[in-house]
Enzyme design. Structure first.
Site, PDB file in Angstrom:
ATOM      1  N   ARG A  75     -20.543   2.881  -0.256  1.00 26.36           N
ATOM      2  CA  ARG A  75     -19.414   2.254  -0.611  1.00 26.36           C
ATOM      3  C   ARG A  75     -19.837   0.745  -1.260  1.00 26.36           C
ATOM      4  O   ARG A  75     -18.874   0.232  -2.167  1.00 26.36           O
ATOM      5  CB  ARG A  75     -18.424   2.199   0.478  1.00 26.36           C
ATOM      6  CG  ARG A  75     -17.315   3.087   0.484  1.00 26.36           C
ATOM      7  CD  ARG A  75     -16.068   2.869   1.675  1.00 26.36           C
ATOM      8  NE  ARG A  75     -15.370   1.520   1.021  1.00 26.36           N
ATOM      9  CZ  ARG A  75     -14.490   1.712   0.125  1.00 26.36           C
ATOM     10  NH1 ARG A  75     -14.204   2.842  -0.280  1.00 26.36           N
ATOM     11  NH2 ARG A  75     -13.640   0.444  -0.084  1.00 26.36           N
ATOM     12  N   ARG A 101      -8.617   4.207  -4.920  1.00 21.70           N
ATOM     13  CA  ARG A 101      -9.506   3.913  -3.892  1.00 21.70           C
ATOM     14  C   ARG A 101      -9.353   2.428  -3.426  1.00 21.70           C
ATOM     15  O   ARG A 101      -8.686   1.613  -4.342  1.00 21.70           O
ATOM     16  CB  ARG A 101     -10.847   3.808  -4.499  1.00 21.70           C
ATOM     17  CG  ARG A 101     -11.377   5.278  -4.703  1.00 21.70           C
ATOM     18  CD  ARG A 101     -12.841   5.412  -5.324  1.00 21.70           C
ATOM     19  NE  ARG A 101     -13.065   6.945  -5.400  1.00 21.70           N
ATOM     20  CZ  ARG A 101     -13.312   7.830  -4.641  1.00 21.70           C
ATOM     21  NH1 ARG A 101     -13.424   7.717  -3.538  1.00 21.70           N
ATOM     22  NH2 ARG A 101     -13.325   9.112  -5.356  1.00 21.70           N
ATOM     23  N   ASN A 117      -1.379  -4.275  -7.522  1.00 30.96           N
ATOM     24  CA  ASN A 117      -1.334  -2.934  -7.549  1.00 30.96           C
ATOM     25  C   ASN A 117       0.121  -2.723  -7.646  1.00 30.96           C
ATOM     26  O   ASN A 117       0.817  -3.535  -7.263  1.00 30.96           O
ATOM     27  CB  ASN A 117      -1.957  -2.561  -6.173  1.00 30.96           C
ATOM     28  CG  ASN A 117      -1.939  -1.243  -5.912  1.00 30.96           C
ATOM     29  OD1 ASN A 117      -2.381  -0.350  -6.765  1.00 30.96           O
ATOM     30  ND2 ASN A 117      -1.135  -0.703  -4.566  1.00 30.96           N
ATOM     31  N   THR A 118       0.385  -1.518  -7.899  1.00 28.96           N
ATOM     32  CA  THR A 118       1.705  -0.796  -8.053  1.00 28.96           C
ATOM     33  C   THR A 118       1.610   0.221  -7.040  1.00 28.96           C
ATOM     34  O   THR A 118       0.719   1.048  -7.081  1.00 28.96           O
ATOM     35  CB  THR A 118       2.013  -0.483  -9.516  1.00 28.96           C
ATOM     36  OG1 THR A 118       3.441  -0.002  -9.564  1.00 28.96           O
ATOM     37  CG2 THR A 118       1.339   0.560  -9.993  1.00 28.96           C
ATOM     38  N   HIS A 119       2.708   0.389  -6.511  1.00 28.09           N
ATOM     39  CA  HIS A 119       3.116   1.583  -5.130  1.00 28.09           C
ATOM     40  C   HIS A 119       4.227   2.095  -5.464  1.00 28.09           C
ATOM     41  O   HIS A 119       5.254   1.187  -5.502  1.00 28.09           O
ATOM     42  CB  HIS A 119       2.814   1.022  -3.998  1.00 28.09           C
ATOM     43  CG  HIS A 119       2.747   1.969  -2.922  1.00 28.09           C
ATOM     44  ND1 HIS A 119       1.912   3.022  -2.742  1.00 28.09           N
ATOM     45  CD2 HIS A 119       3.553   2.389  -2.019  1.00 28.09           C
ATOM     46  CE1 HIS A 119       2.108   3.876  -1.597  1.00 28.09           C
ATOM     47  NE2 HIS A 119       3.487   3.454  -1.298  1.00 28.09           N
ATOM     48  N   ASP A 151      -5.048  -7.036  -1.438  1.00 29.86           N
ATOM     49  CA  ASP A 151      -5.734  -7.564  -0.353  1.00 29.86           C
ATOM     50  C   ASP A 151      -6.726  -6.428   0.081  1.00 29.86           C
ATOM     51  O   ASP A 151      -6.929  -5.505  -0.405  1.00 29.86           O
ATOM     52  CB  ASP A 151      -4.910  -8.290   0.692  1.00 29.86           C
ATOM     53  CG  ASP A 151      -4.234  -7.285   1.788  1.00 29.86           C
ATOM     54  OD1 ASP A 151      -3.283  -7.825   2.332  1.00 29.86           O
ATOM     55  OD2 ASP A 151      -4.123  -6.062   1.398  1.00 29.86           O
ATOM     56  N   ALA A 152      -7.333  -6.769   1.306  1.00 35.15           N
ATOM     57  CA  ALA A 152      -8.552  -5.872   1.710  1.00 35.15           C
ATOM     58  C   ALA A 152      -7.897  -4.533   2.452  1.00 35.15           C
ATOM     59  O   ALA A 152      -8.482  -3.585   2.700  1.00 35.15           O
ATOM     60  CB  ALA A 152      -9.226  -6.445   2.952  1.00 35.15           C
ATOM     61  N   GLY A 153      -6.384  -4.547   2.640  1.00 36.31           N
ATOM     62  CA  GLY A 153      -6.020  -3.411   3.394  1.00 36.31           C
ATOM     63  C   GLY A 153      -5.322  -2.617   2.302  1.00 36.31           C
ATOM     64  O   GLY A 153      -5.639  -2.396   1.049  1.00 36.31           O
TER      65      GLY A 153
HETATM   66  C1  GRF Z   1       1.776   5.454  -9.947  1.00 35.07           C
HETATM   67  O1  GRF Z   1       3.150   6.110  -9.351  1.00 35.07           O
HETATM   68  C2  GRF Z   1       1.277   4.549  -8.871  1.00 35.07           C
HETATM   69  O2  GRF Z   1       2.043   3.906  -8.038  1.00 35.07           O
HETATM   70  C3  GRF Z   1       0.623   5.946  -7.930  1.00 35.07           C
HETATM   71  O3  GRF Z   1       0.122   6.559  -9.011  1.00 35.07           O
HETATM   72  C4  GRF Z   1       0.715   6.521 -10.073  1.00 35.07           C
HETATM   73  C5  GRF Z   1       0.059   6.344 -11.358  1.00 35.07           C
HETATM   74  O4  GRF Z   1       0.241   7.311 -12.069  1.00 35.07           O
HETATM   75  N1  GRF Z   1      -0.522   5.204  -7.103  1.00 35.07           N
HETATM   76  P1  GRF Z   1      -0.644   7.171 -13.345  1.00 35.07           P
HETATM   77  O5  GRF Z   1      -1.745   7.639 -13.255  1.00 35.07           O
HETATM   78  O6  GRF Z   1      -0.309   5.649 -14.034  1.00 35.07           O
HETATM   79  O7  GRF Z   1       0.295   8.175 -14.612  1.00 35.07           O
END
Ligand code: GRF
Length: 216
Positions: A75, A101, A117-119, A151-153
């Site tokens: 890794r 990842r 990051n987007t979640h 961050d690292a988490g």
């Molecule tokens: C998004 O909803 C993101 O938050 C999640 O996976 C999706 C990404 O989809 N981790 P894409 O690859 O941008 O279509």
């Protein structure tokens, strides 16, 4: 009387996007980055697998790189190679858009504090790879999406912005995901553009746009 020197054109913020999937989030940023005054320009896309997001980048004329864990002994070596591949594009800002990842110490040493990051959930609720499924299974009536500093988490960094999405009685994972990702694409485009134009300042768990101190 000599004319005053023309101020240098403000170079758009150099943005590198990391992806692992279909790249619909990347596509939304690519559509925005041509708008005058947006503030950011995608200068590179890096993936950990031959993801469709790389095809979207190539179709848009954006250089790509593939850094696959299987090509490295461990890794840490993969993390160093990922950081180097991103550094080649000399980014001001990095966006993880469906990147599946965790980035490690070598990456965060170079790009920590300017990696977003987007979640697809309202963190800290429902972190991890199944945020939509977990929210539906839990039975919440409100979920949404979060853009945060990495961050690292796992999905644990300071929150930049969130958008709420209502869970409808007849939602299944697919219908809920579609609505969340539509809201998420809008949020990501807004946050990335503003961060590129104004800068991001992170202090502890507080994040503010601009280069001044949070709350100043
Ligand atoms: C998004 O909803 C993101 O938050 C999640 O996976 C999706 C990404 O989809 N981790 P894409 O690859 O941008 O279509």
């Amino acid at each position: 009387m000599p004319s005053p020197p023309t101020p240098p054109t403000r170079a758009a913020g150099r943005l590198v996007v990391l992806a692992s999937g279909t790249g619909s989030t990347l596509a939304a940023v690519l559509a925005a980055h041509d708008e005058p005054g947006y503030g950011a320009r995608v200068v590179g896309v890096v993936a950990d697998r031959p993801a469709a997001a790389l095809d979207r980048a190539r179709d848009a004329g954006v250089p790509t790189a593939l850094v696959a864990p299987a090509d490295f002994d461990d890794r840490a070596a993969w993390d160093r190679a990922l950081a180097q591949a991103v550094a080649v594009f000399d980014p001001d800002l990095v966006l993880l858009a469906g990147f599946m990842r965790l980035v490690g110490p070598a990456f965060l040493d170079r790009f920590g504090g300017r990696t977003l990051n987007t979640h697809p959930a309202l963190l800290p609720a429902f972190p991890g790879a199944h945020g939509v499924r977990d929210a539906l299974a839990y039975g919440v009536t409100l979920t949404g999406c979060t853009v945060h500093v990495v961050d690292a988490g796992l999905d644990s960094g300071p929150v930049v912005a969130q958008r709420a999405v209502e869970v409808l009685p007849d939602d299944d994972e697919g219908t809920l995901r579609a609505r969340i990702q539509a809201a998420e694409r809008e949020l990501v485009v807004q946050v990335v553009g503003r961060a590129a134009r104004e800068g991001l300042h992170v202090e502890g768990r507080r994040v503010r746009f601009g280069r001044g101190r949070p709350g100043a």
